[in-house]
Design an enzyme around this catalytic site. Structure first.
Site, PDB file in Angstrom:
ATOM      1  N   ASN A  88      28.469  47.538  34.905  1.00 44.25           N
ATOM      2  CA  ASN A  88      28.343  46.181  35.431  1.00 44.25           C
ATOM      3  C   ASN A  88      29.393  45.260  34.818  1.00 44.25           C
ATOM      4  O   ASN A  88      30.389  44.930  35.454  1.00 44.25           O
ATOM      5  CB  ASN A  88      26.934  45.650  35.173  1.00 44.25           C
ATOM      6  N   ASP A  89      29.183  44.853  33.596  1.00 45.19           N
ATOM      7  CA  ASP A  89      30.044  43.833  32.992  1.00 45.19           C
ATOM      8  C   ASP A  89      31.489  44.292  32.834  1.00 45.19           C
ATOM      9  O   ASP A  89      32.414  43.482  32.920  1.00 45.19           O
ATOM     10  CB  ASP A  89      29.480  43.421  31.633  1.00 45.19           C
TER      11      ASP A  89
END
Length: 490
Positions: free
Chosen positions: A414-415
């Site tokens: 994700n990040d």
């Protein structure tokens, strides 16, 4: 000539310590490459075994029976937990074991300080009739007096070890999900600085010869409390850096206590661990574009300004269509993340990659330095599945290739693939180097649902025009891709 056997005995022990130190260093060197990492761990393990065995032959060693019992208990517990721990829980185990190392160094410092205080006559002796008489404790094996340098190093080692112990326990609890990711209150930084200053003052008083049991207890209480308070406000996304930092702290504490005990193996092992942990901490912080001070005293997740609005909608895709898209691609890059570890999908992913390779598709795996919950987490997962090392690329090497990549398959990351890190100055991750997945012609993201990542930040990649979302458990979704790809081949 009575001194000759003692001289030979001491020389043999020192030689064993020297060989153990060489094995530590060579083992660490071999750990720098995935191809030789396993052998490096074995080498370092042999070094530790040699150092422990040699220590039993020290002429002033006491309580060998208790030490053997403690070693057997510790080895049995480590073997059992090491065999049973899931890959998703490996960061927690590293944090916990690292904390135990810091706690052990702090315990050595406590024994040293108690022995020093007894030598000053500031502790009452236990009556000879008591089974807990002073002669029964290993503290009497310490030198009757400590030099100012030894005392200073002992206090520093105790302080750092206690901070590493309590801080690592908080890191473990955060990673395990037992407490909120961050705990902040007004004036927290000032409170932490006061706690550290008070611990340093107490340690300074011990060095000046004011050692007493109440002061020793206050010193350790302040050090432990500072470790807790320093770690509580740090967010979960920063845990890889925190674990590396506490690893460096533990090594430094062990090295300081080794100077006090005159144990060369502890000195060298501690220095190697401290140096490696420091370098790794710097690399992790650089990979997140953050300073170590910002990680420890900053406020991750509280960036100023108004965040950019994310427009568009997430566009779903089914497994069959995604498999066809990759089956006829020329280049596919697979980006693993923590979701891959949670789903234990690494073997299925490698099976899918092999099917693509048989069709003539060029496949690579892209690894971000802080993907997962600890440094090297994704590398270990892929190695466990048998992925060849030459198919695994680091961020700096793979980023220029995304522009010519037909499909990027993101699994549970994700990040580390969030374009806001480059485009939104108000984002908490702004400036963090990321994998340029958004530059690929098509992106497929396997994700459980529509929630945010571990840092709690919405990902603009999921709303991009060239991105399609394949929702579901990582292993089940990849299994669907495998089945669909086999149907294409059939």
């Amino acid at each position: 000539m009575n001194w000759l056997p003692d001289f030979i005995g001491h020389g043999a022990i020192k030689a064993c310590y020297f060989i153990a130190a060489l094995l530590f260093i060579l083992g660490l060197k071999r750990m720098s490459s995935p191809r030789t990492a396993r052998g490096g761990i074995v080498w370092a393990g042999y070094g530790m075994l040699l150092a422990v065995l040699a220590t039993f032959f020290l002429p002033d060693m006491h309580n060998r029976g208790l030490i053997v019992a403690a070693v057997l208990i510790g080895v049995s517990a480590a073997w059992w937990t090491g065999r049973r721990v899931a890959m998703t829980a490996m960061p927690q185990m590293v944090a916990l074991y690292n904390g135990m190392g810091g706690g052990a160094a702090a315990a050595i410092g406590a024994v040293e300080l108690i022995g020093y205080a007894r030598g000053l006559g500031m502790l009452h002796a236990v009556p000879d009739t008591s089974p807990l008489r002073p002669e029964a404790w290993a503290v009497n094996a310490l030198p009757p007096a400590l030099s100012p340098v030894e005392l200073t190093l002992g206090v520093l080692g105790a302080l750092i070890g206690a901070v590493s112990f309590s801080g690592s326990l908080v890191a473990f609890a955060k990673l395990q999900g037992w407490m909120d990711r961050r705990f902040v209150f007004a004036g927290q930084r000032a409170v932490n600085m006061l706690l550290l200053a008070a611990a340093v003052v107490a340690g300074f008083m011990l060095v000046l010869g004011q050692a007493s049991l109440p002061l020793i207890l206050v010193f350790f209480a302040l050090a432990l409390l500072f470790g807790l308070m320093m770690t509580l406000p740090i967010g979960g996304a920063d845990m890889p850096v925190v674990i590396s930092l506490y690893n460096a702290f533990t090594g430094l504490a062990v090295s300081f206590e080794g100077f006090v005990l005159g144990n060369e193996a502890m000195i060298i092992a501690g220095m190697v661990v401290g140096a490696a942990g420091t370098l790794l901490t710097q690399l992790m912080a650089k990979a997140m574009n953050r300073s170590i001070g910002n990680v420890l005293f900053g406020s991750f997740g509280a960036a100023g300004g108004e965040a950019q609005a994310i427009t568009g909608a997430q566009k779903p895709i089914d497994g069959a269509d995604a498999a066809v898209m990759m089956a006829y691609a020329e280049r596919v890059v697979i980006v693993p993340g923590y979701g891959l570890a949670v789903a234990q999908a690494q073997h299925k992913v490698w099976e899918f990659a092999q099917l693509l390779i048989k069709r003539g598709v060029k496949v690579k795996f892209a690894i971000h330095p802080v993907a997962g919950r600890m440094p090297g987490h994704m590398n270990v997962l892929l190695a466990e599945a048998g992925v060849p090392y030459d198919l695994i690329a680091d961020m700096d090497d793979i980023n220029p290739e995304f522009a010519t990549t037909d499909v990027a398959l993101v699994i549970g990351a994700n990040d580390v693939v969030n374009p806001l890190a480059k485009t939104d100055p108000a984002s908490p991750i702004y400036g963090m180097p990321i994998l340029d997945v958004s530059n690929a012609k098509q992106v497929i993201v396997i994700k459980r649902g529509r929630g945010t990542g571990f840092a709690g930040i919405e990902n603009a990649l999921f709303y991009a025009d060239n991105t399609r979302m394949l929702y579901g458990d990582g292993q089940a979704a990849v299994g669907e891709l495998v089945t669909a790809l086999k149907d294409v081949d059939g």
